[in-house]
Write a protein that holds these residues in place. Sequence first.
Motif, mmCIF file in Angstrom:
data_model
loop_
_atom_site.group_PDB
_atom_site.id
_atom_site.type_symbol
_atom_site.label_atom_id
_atom_site.label_comp_id
_atom_site.label_asym_id
_atom_site.label_seq_id
_atom_site.Cartn_x
_atom_site.Cartn_y
_atom_site.Cartn_z
ATOM 1 N N GLY A 66 4.024 43.347 9.873
ATOM 2 C CA GLY A 66 4.158 44.459 10.808
ATOM 3 C C GLY A 66 3.172 44.335 11.938
ATOM 4 O O GLY A 66 3.501 44.593 13.097
ATOM 5 N N ARG A 69 4.492 41.711 14.264
ATOM 6 C CA ARG A 69 5.598 42.206 15.067
ATOM 7 C C ARG A 69 5.108 43.160 16.140
ATOM 8 O O ARG A 69 5.523 43.111 17.281
ATOM 9 N N GLU A 126 13.318 43.819 12.761
ATOM 10 C CA GLU A 126 12.599 44.758 11.885
ATOM 11 C C GLU A 126 13.433 45.082 10.657
ATOM 12 O O GLU A 126 12.924 45.131 9.531
#
Length: 340
Positions: A66, A69, A126
Amino acid sequence: MRRALPYLVLAAAVAGVLAGRGRQQVVLRRLDPGVAPPTVAPSPHAARPSRSRAPEGADAGTTDRGATRRSHLPPSLAGTAPDGQLAVDDSGRLVVTRETRRFFDYFLAAGAEDGAGRARARLVAEVRSRLPARAVPEAIDLLDRYLTYRRRARVAEQAPDAGARLSLLHAVREQTLGPETARAFFADEEAVEEAGVERARIFADPWLDAAERERRAAALEERLPEPVREARAEALAPLRLAHQEGQLRASGASAAEIRALRERSFGAEAADRLEELDRQRVAWQQRLDDYRVARDAIERNESLDAGARDRAIETLRSERFTPEERLRVAALDRIRQARP
């Protein structure tokens, strides 16, 4: 209006209480660590899921991925955490809730910044990283239907009449997303909008007296979903208190009576904070009044030309206020000078 402003501070604290309310009995386990489970609406894919969970291994390494990203997010989303969440049931199927829509909206918000195509690609990535394989095509299909809905909704939202606009949006939602997903995504929102349209009709009806209008408006509130009613009541509570306080003060109520009203409304701790706000407001107003007396004296000093007068006023502000306060005082001065 100035009296109402301090009470809005309480609204934020009160609103936090609502976050824990209205949970259904379906137990969710988050697919992105650190955020509480969502309220779960019935899934259009899984009948009566006993519990929703993350797939095996979904939590492992999610934070690092995460972070990686999020390092590639556009500037408008940089430094933020994803809103909403994705969830699956025991069989690994997608559970569609209001939180799903919030999750989509978070990433799609960057569409105006770096293009709808890139926003969709980022969101698909995602989805693939967060969901088990079985749920991925379901989520991507839902995402594409939601994107289609958003495009069609822009046309429906142009309807000049509020009632027609709401009817068109409802039809577009059901046709594009399906009835169950439309309810999961928009049920509470539509209930509020429908109540607003009906309320406008009630108060525009010349055949109704004031008492009947209030009675019908109250009945509309009672028909709203319970979480919505609670949120609206809590949001309006500070303004109701301000109105009640104004009435008490106008009738000559004592400080003890004001204190009692505040305690009944929000409790002793909140009453203490409001009293402190009162003291700060009185102290600030006194400082501002003293400054204005001195400023008016400078303005009336005929021995000063315009430049010397401006410099004297700036010196006065610097002596009496902090840098942050000086910005506020200068703005108040401009407002005061603009008045006829």
